[in-house]
Write a protein that holds these residues in place. Sequence first.
Motif, PDB file in Angstrom:
ATOM      1  N   HIS A  59     -22.531 -19.720 -19.375  1.00 45.53           N
ATOM      2  CA  HIS A  59     -22.961 -19.572 -20.784  1.00 45.53           C
ATOM      3  C   HIS A  59     -24.192 -18.762 -21.196  1.00 45.53           C
ATOM      4  N   HIS A  87     -20.014 -25.472 -28.403  1.00 40.65           N
ATOM      5  CA  HIS A  87     -21.181 -25.901 -28.428  1.00 40.65           C
ATOM      6  C   HIS A  87     -21.234 -27.149 -29.258  1.00 40.65           C
ATOM      7  N   HIS A 141     -24.260 -28.158 -24.076  1.00 40.59           N
ATOM      8  CA  HIS A 141     -25.359 -28.758 -24.696  1.00 40.59           C
ATOM      9  C   HIS A 141     -25.194 -30.562 -24.502  1.00 40.59           C
ATOM     10  N   ASP A 183     -27.987 -20.170 -20.828  1.00 39.81           N
ATOM     11  CA  ASP A 183     -27.857 -20.071 -22.519  1.00 39.81           C
ATOM     12  C   ASP A 183     -28.567 -18.932 -22.975  1.00 39.81           C
TER      13      ASP A 183
HETATM   14 ZN   LIG Z   1     -24.969 -21.148 -26.558  1.00 37.14          ZN
END
Ligand SMILES: [Zn+2]
Length: 408
Positions: free
Chosen positions: A75, A243, A266, A318
């Motif tokens: 990610h 997400h 997340h 991320d």
């Molecule tokens: Zn992201």
Amino acid sequence: MTSIVSNMFDMVFTQAQLATLSPSIKAPYGLIDDGAVGIKDGRIVWVGPSDQAPKAKITHALGGALITPGLVDCHTHLVFAGNRADEFEARLEGVSYEDISRQGGGIMSTVRNTREASYDGLLDLARGRVARLKAEGVTSLEVKSGYGLDLECEIKMLKVAQGLRSELIDIETTFLGAHALPPEFDDADAYIAFLCDTLLPKANALGLVDGVDGFCETIGFTTQQIERLFIKATELNLPVKLHAEQLSDQKGARMAAGFKALSVDHIEYLQPEDVPAVKQAGTVAVLLPGAFYYMRETQLPPIEALRRHDVPMALATDFNPGTSPILSPLTILNMGCTLFRLTPEEALKGMTLNGAKALGRDREVGSIEVGKKADMAIWDVGHPSELCYWVGQAPLINRIYQGALDRA
Ligand SMILES: [Zn+2]
């Protein structure tokens, strides 16, 4: 232990601590003490104890160094221009997020910079970032679009991401047009219709899209809007990921599970009662402690429920300019342990086998097993837990991509 060829191997590594992450080896980390791994034609063809290692054209005796699968960063928002250090500073000086946003900051400042940048300029920036990730053992990388938000720039971003395939790293591209509402639209439904009818089909027809993602949040898109996008993705035979539940519980993960999403990412606000749906869909829970850290979030993802239901957990950087400007997967391994209380074995599995699963690539990469691609990392540590323990040690000795060493 197993062998699929009889003629001589191209290369064999011996005297290694082998953290195979193979589910068929019951020791923690799938560890083989004093192990060896044989490579032919870019594939792993033999795994077992050093004293039984077959002959090869080249033999590297590692003197006890650790070999793991190459790291998988599943990610990232790696392609963008500019940075947001000015906002980082302004917020610490007391300026509110709303004021920054009103002054054209936040994600829209990255959109402006990325639209203005050339393909070559973006590729140069992205190459430098990939070099940092490779220096910490990454061999597979996911890269999202989502800072263009119009036809020309989204396609430019995806082409830059594919351009990174010349950097000796696997690249999976993800279409994230549904990241934010661009300034040209004041109606989110109309923008989603534009993505479904025009942008996504065009990008896909150009062969630029491996998967489809969205930002499902009060400040992003509604669960119903993302669902429309996912219906289109499914029509185009593209896998989806989301997400989800980063700032609030929108039941996005539950909706995504209905599409057998590759991953939900997340998920700090995912409710334990929604975890079984994620499990049943075979969806991976991608945990992103970098954004948690930068945003000083206090709500932890439902780790206990994920464990109880045996949902595969992945970890990723991320990497993005707003909430996770961290180009260090090893630091993320540490944060997964310190912030989310993952065990080092869960963390390492999260950035190898389960990261691969989150990309739908676990049959090819993510563990050291016969038949998989010979993507591995050699580390100057005595035990795999040290990869999660040290910060700033730069322990990588060498990286092996498709059977070739970065530094011969
Ligand atoms: Zn992201």
